[in-house]
Design an enzyme around this catalytic site. Structure first.
Site, PDB file in Angstrom:
ATOM      1  N   HIS A 340       0.848  -1.190   0.000  1.00  0.00           N
ATOM      2  CA  HIS A 340       0.000   0.000   0.000  1.00  0.00           C
ATOM      3  C   HIS A 340       0.882   1.237   0.000  1.00  0.00           C
ATOM      4  O   HIS A 340       2.001   1.219   0.512  1.00  0.00           O
ATOM      5  CB  HIS A 340      -0.915   0.004   1.230  1.00  0.00           C
ATOM      6  CG  HIS A 340      -1.987   1.046   1.173  1.00  0.00           C
ATOM      7  ND1 HIS A 340      -1.789   2.322   1.620  1.00  0.00           N
ATOM      8  CD2 HIS A 340      -3.251   0.996   0.687  1.00  0.00           C
ATOM      9  CE1 HIS A 340      -2.903   3.027   1.432  1.00  0.00           C
ATOM     10  NE2 HIS A 340      -3.794   2.251   0.863  1.00  0.00           N
ATOM     11  N   ASP A 399      -7.976  -4.607  -0.372  1.00  0.00           N
ATOM     12  CA  ASP A 399      -8.406  -5.244  -1.621  1.00  0.00           C
ATOM     13  C   ASP A 399      -8.097  -6.738  -1.639  1.00  0.00           C
ATOM     14  O   ASP A 399      -8.705  -7.488  -2.399  1.00  0.00           O
ATOM     15  CB  ASP A 399      -7.721  -4.581  -2.820  1.00  0.00           C
ATOM     16  CG  ASP A 399      -8.175  -3.150  -3.019  1.00  0.00           C
ATOM     17  OD1 ASP A 399      -9.387  -2.908  -2.911  1.00  0.00           O
ATOM     18  OD2 ASP A 399      -7.327  -2.277  -3.260  1.00  0.00           O
TER      19      ASP A 399
END
Length: 462
Positions: A340, A399
């Protein structure tokens, strides 16, 4: 002059085929547009508005949410377990709060993001009523807009519908705060219908049955999405709770994420709410942003085909190494769902989500798939660290598990990113209001020109 086009086939070949001439022009474009990557380093350009450690350039101030992934130890920043705050409240506390109170969280957290305080019982009931009465579309909108030219891409489909709503609003260009709030509340309430009806309209054009259900005023946003999506209107309590959780966790993520920053940029130009939200939709659609969960599920589908024994660590490791070596799946060299821009130790959204994913997996008979996801979650950071130069840690992001959840809920892949948008539209709305209230200055960062000045030559002298 060229001859006129005589047939639809000729028109298609001109408009949609990549002809040799287009390829030649594309090569010219690439040759004259490329910039030496070393120049970005030389001039200290923050590509992606981030430094090599992933820290973003400070471009604004916000009261809405905060993404925290570092702490100060002995005067230095060091990575820590990630935390997400909505209006100063830790997301973990907010989730615990509405779970303990045994009610759905979407409406309560939407109120918090929009108005800055947690609602009382009376305020929450009033807000729920406000959203409920706005769960409607203009007369014949489904027939005249949604049913016409439906697209297989729901994000584009919804964006077009949002832009069309502009035409039905007598105060579409009014950017006063009360009017923008009205527009935002309308869009938040209408979004699930635009999403689900658009999906059904496309399927109808593909020869499937058509069913359009009106929202139930007594149900939450998550319940209505599941009810309108399914032909039998049925869903379990656990299914609705987990979808509600997904909506809460995706609702906002700081002012610097791509679609929210897009909201600030477009809002700063003075444009209308419908154009602003449509621009945010275009940003979220990208596979590097909201479309990432689709890539995760596609990657795992390929993995389950290629890996014969999902419990064999060596076989799973070989597949992951093949991904990084650009030999597997889409050959992009990525393990989707890992890493991320901000978090380096852990993504709090993934941590919260994971607790409920296992429960849903057991109910749906997906225990084996869930075990494979867990195995990859533990293996991938170690393998990435071995194979790549690392500036910060790598961990599973939200996700990673959200695509699996949507699959277990029976949500079609075309709606994975729209579900994200159904949540994030609340954050976009809050940030649009914040930009209008506080800044009133168009966003225009600087770009350094590299092209040398040249003398113009007449056409015949070139």
């Amino acid at each position: 002059m060229t001859n006129s086009v005589n047939s639809a086939k000729d028109l298609d070949s001109i408009l949609f085929d990549i002809s040799p001439k287009i390829k030649e022009l594309a090569g010219l474009c690439e040759a004259n547009t490329g910039i030496d990557k070393e120049l970005f380093v030389k001039h200290d350009v923050k590509r992606g508005l981030r430094d090599v450690n992933g820290k973003g350039v400070l471009a604004g101030l916000t009261n809405i949410s905060d993404v925290c992934a570092k702490k100060i130890v002995n005067g230095e920043e060091v990575p820590c377990a990630g935390n997400l705050y909505y209006r100063g409240y830790n997301i973990k506390d907010l989730v615990r709060g509405f779970l303990d109170a045994d009610h759905f969280g979407y409406e309560e957290i939407a109120y918090l993001l929009l108005f800055g305080e947690l609602p009382t019982v009376v305020q929450l009931d009033g807000f729920h009523e406000t959203l409920t009465e706005r769960r409607t579309l203009p007369p014949n909108f489904v027939r005249d807009v949604i049913m016409k030219a439906p697209s297989h891409d729901m994000m584009n489909n919804i964006s077009r519908a949002i832009l069309n709503l502009y035409s039905y609003d007598e105060k579409a260009d009014d950017t006063s705060i009360p009017n923008v709030l009205r527009q935002c509340l309308n869009l938040i309430s209408e979004f699930p219908m635009l999403m689900v009806y658009g999906y059904h309209a496309y399927n109808y054009r593909q020869g499937q049955d058509m069913y359009i259900y009106a929202p139930d005023p007594q149900k939450s946003t998550a319940e209505n999405i599941l009810m309108m999506l399914r032909e039998d209107r049925q869903y379990t309590e656990l299914e609705a709770r987990i979808l509600d959780m997904a909506l809460v966790l995706h609702m906002d993520h700081g002012g610097g994420n791509n679609s929210t920053f897009t909201t600030h940029v477009v809002t700063s130009s003075g444009t209308d709410t419908y154009s602003t939200i449509s621009a945010a939709m275009a940003s979220l659609k990208g596979p590097k942003h909201g479309g990432a969960n689709i890539k995760v599920t596609q990657m795992f589908a390929d993995m389950k085909e290629e890996v014969k024994d999902w419990e064999d660590d060596d076989e799973v490791r070989a597949y992951l190494e093949g991904l990084l070596a650009r030999e597997r799946f889409d050959k992009k060299g990525l393990i989707y769902g890992m890493g991320h821009a901000i978090y380096s130790v852990s993504d709090p959204r993934a941590e919260i989500f994971k607790k409920f994913v296992a429960q849903l997996a057991h109910e749906k008979g997906y225990d084996k798939e869930y075990a494979l996801y867990e195995k990859v979650e533990h293996m991938a950071p170690e393998i990435i660290a071995e194979k790549r130069k690392m500036y910060k840690g790598v961990n599973a992001n939200v996700d990673f598990y959200s695509g699996l959840v949507y699959h277990m809920l029976g949500i079609p892949e075309q709606l994975y990113t729209p579900i994200f948008a159904a949540a994030r539209i609340v954050g976009w709305s809050a940030h649009r209001l914040e930009e209008l209230i506080n800044v009133d200055k168009i966003i225009r960062p600087a770009y350094m020109p590299l092209a040398e000045y040249r003398e113009y030559k007449n056409l015949n002298d070139r």
